[in-house]
Design an enzyme around this catalytic site. Structure first.
Site, PDB file in Angstrom:
ATOM      1  N   HIS A 274       1.316  12.612  16.488  1.00 33.25           N
ATOM      2  CA  HIS A 274      -0.056  13.039  16.208  1.00 33.25           C
ATOM      3  C   HIS A 274      -0.383  14.344  16.934  1.00 33.25           C
ATOM      4  O   HIS A 274      -1.292  14.417  17.755  1.00 33.25           O
ATOM      5  CB  HIS A 274      -1.064  11.959  16.602  1.00 33.25           C
ATOM      6  CG  HIS A 274      -2.356  12.065  15.843  1.00 33.25           C
ATOM      7  ND1 HIS A 274      -3.129  10.992  15.525  1.00 33.25           N
ATOM      8  CD2 HIS A 274      -3.015  13.154  15.331  1.00 33.25           C
ATOM      9  CE1 HIS A 274      -4.209  11.384  14.855  1.00 33.25           C
ATOM     10  NE2 HIS A 274      -4.152  12.692  14.725  1.00 33.25           N
TER      11      HIS A 274
ATOM     12  N   SER B  87      -7.667  14.548  -6.255  1.00 38.07           N
ATOM     13  CA  SER B  87      -8.470  13.638  -5.447  1.00 38.07           C
ATOM     14  C   SER B  87      -9.477  13.019  -6.398  1.00 38.07           C
ATOM     15  O   SER B  87      -9.669  13.500  -7.525  1.00 38.07           O
ATOM     16  CB  SER B  87      -9.167  14.352  -4.290  1.00 38.07           C
ATOM     17  OG  SER B  87     -10.182  15.209  -4.768  1.00 38.07           O
TER      18      SER B  87
ATOM     19  N   ARG C 287      -4.117  10.530   8.284  1.00 39.00           N
ATOM     20  CA  ARG C 287      -4.199   9.261   8.993  1.00 39.00           C
ATOM     21  C   ARG C 287      -3.182   8.293   8.387  1.00 39.00           C
ATOM     22  O   ARG C 287      -3.048   8.225   7.154  1.00 39.00           O
ATOM     23  CB  ARG C 287      -5.613   8.649   8.916  1.00 39.00           C
ATOM     24  CG  ARG C 287      -6.660   9.393   9.717  1.00 39.00           C
ATOM     25  CD  ARG C 287      -6.384   9.326  11.217  1.00 39.00           C
ATOM     26  NE  ARG C 287      -7.402  10.005  12.011  1.00 39.00           N
ATOM     27  CZ  ARG C 287      -7.343  11.276  12.375  1.00 39.00           C
ATOM     28  NH1 ARG C 287      -6.339  12.040  11.942  1.00 39.00           N
ATOM     29  NH2 ARG C 287      -8.296  11.811  13.127  1.00 39.00           N
TER      30      ARG C 287
ATOM     31  N   GLU D 213      -1.229   3.714  16.885  1.00 38.03           N
ATOM     32  CA  GLU D 213      -0.889   4.827  17.773  1.00 38.03           C
ATOM     33  C   GLU D 213      -1.345   4.525  19.195  1.00 38.03           C
ATOM     34  O   GLU D 213      -2.448   3.983  19.372  1.00 38.03           O
ATOM     35  CB  GLU D 213      -1.557   6.127  17.291  1.00 38.03           C
ATOM     36  CG  GLU D 213      -1.091   6.591  15.931  1.00 38.03           C
ATOM     37  CD  GLU D 213      -1.768   7.890  15.500  1.00 38.03           C
ATOM     38  OE1 GLU D 213      -2.512   8.481  16.302  1.00 38.03           O
ATOM     39  OE2 GLU D 213      -1.544   8.305  14.348  1.00 38.03           O
TER      40      GLU D 213
END
Length: 326
Positions: free
Chosen positions: A290, A181, A242, A271
């Protein structure tokens, strides 16, 4: 004291909200009428038309959007309860300007549910579980060949509250675990048995890439076309964070071209998925709607807190109030 008259519970897809908490404390104790919506309401105009009469809304985190233009058209609204301690789809500042109290709940950030869902998708994708399930129900027998996880590399994008336990499970399976990251602390990674690598190395060398980042201006489109191009033809990508963190068009192209082995997706840019979404026919994918935080235990905590939020508001002492992002 504020009077609570009409309460709407949104996006109760599974019809479990009323059974997940003691809502009679609101209906009987406060004398409020409760209405449950079990389908997504649609666009902003549809949301306003359906919810204009209500003074209290209980919304499921990031299912229905409440931008300023919607909030400003709900003059009766006085309390908005969102599940979870934050909601990126809710303009808290706009609500506060309109004199609306915004309260949150616990439950969403326990992380265990999403960690488990991540591994459900990894295993289902690597071993072709949905495809073989369909085949056996249609009278067929095995046709796919899966892969061992032991000895392969798991690449974790984001080694935080979800990424770390996902990495721990990978190590339990005997995988070599790497992570990247932008702000990864190498010592932090080494402390949990994870190898810190560059973004380029992670995508080029990982057999499974799993994404665990919050959606923000900086993470939108974080996994792009160049990253996907580095993945090998057998590697899979899993996203339970996401949808917009990944360049969805590029991912769809890679799957159709066969340049990556597959994808397990629980999240999408839009969504619920539109009926004509290309994801519904995407090859080599395992798709879930989800479900990362959707467990009975999580719902019980969230809705119990929602009842408490409404009671506290009616008593003139709101709890778990959310602050607008600075």
């Amino acid at each position: 004291m504020p009077e609570v008259r009409r309460v709407a519970i949104l996006d109760d897809y599974q019809h479990v909200a009323r059974a997940s908490a003691q809502w009679e404390r609101v209906s009987d104790g406060l004398g409020a009428e409760i209405t449950t919506f079990d389908r997504h309401l649609g666009g902003p105009d549809d949301v306003v038309a359906a919810l204009e009469p209500f003074d209290v809304l209980v919304v499921m985190r990031e299912r229905t959007a409440f931008p300023a233009e919607v909030i400003e058209k709900l003059p009766n609204l006085r309390l908005l309860v969102t599940t979870g301690p934050a909601n990126a789809a809710l303009d808290v500042a706009a609500a506060q300007r309109a004199g609306i109290t915004v309260s949150g709940t616990g439950g969403v950030f326990d992380n265990a549910a999403t960690v488990e869902m991540t591994w459900a998708l990894i295993l289902a994708t690597v071993r072709h579980v949905p495809e073989e399930d369909r085949r056996i129900r249609e009278g067929g027998w095995q046709q796919t060949v899966g892969a061992d996880l032991k000895g392969r590399r798991l690449g974790v994008v984001g080694l935080g509250g979800i990424g770390k336990p996902v990495a721990a499970v990978g190590r339990a399976f005997g995988m070599d675990v790497a992570a990247w990251s932008r702000h990864l602390d190498p010592d932090d990674a080494h402390a949990v048995g994870v190898t810190p690598v560059s973004k380029e190395e992670l995508f080029a060398t990982s057999d499974v890439v799993t994404i665990h980042m919050k959606l923000s201006r900086g993470s939108r489109g974080l996994v792009g076309r160049e990253d996907l191009a580095r993945m090998t033809a057998h590697a899979i990508l899993v996203n339970t964070s996401r949808g917009p963190i990944v360049d969805e068009d590029a991912l769809l192209e890679a799957l159709r071209a066969g340049s990556i082995g597959g994808a397990g997706l629980d999240v999408y840019g839009i969504e619920p998925l539109p009926v004509d979404s290309p994801w519904r026919s995407a090859p080599r994918t395992v798709l879930t709607p989800h479900l990362g935080y959707v467990t009975s235990e999580t719902f019980a905590e969230m809705y119990a807190d929602a009842v408490e939020d409404i009671e506290a508001f009616a008593a003139g002492s709101p709890v778990r109030e959310l602050a607008a992002p600075s």
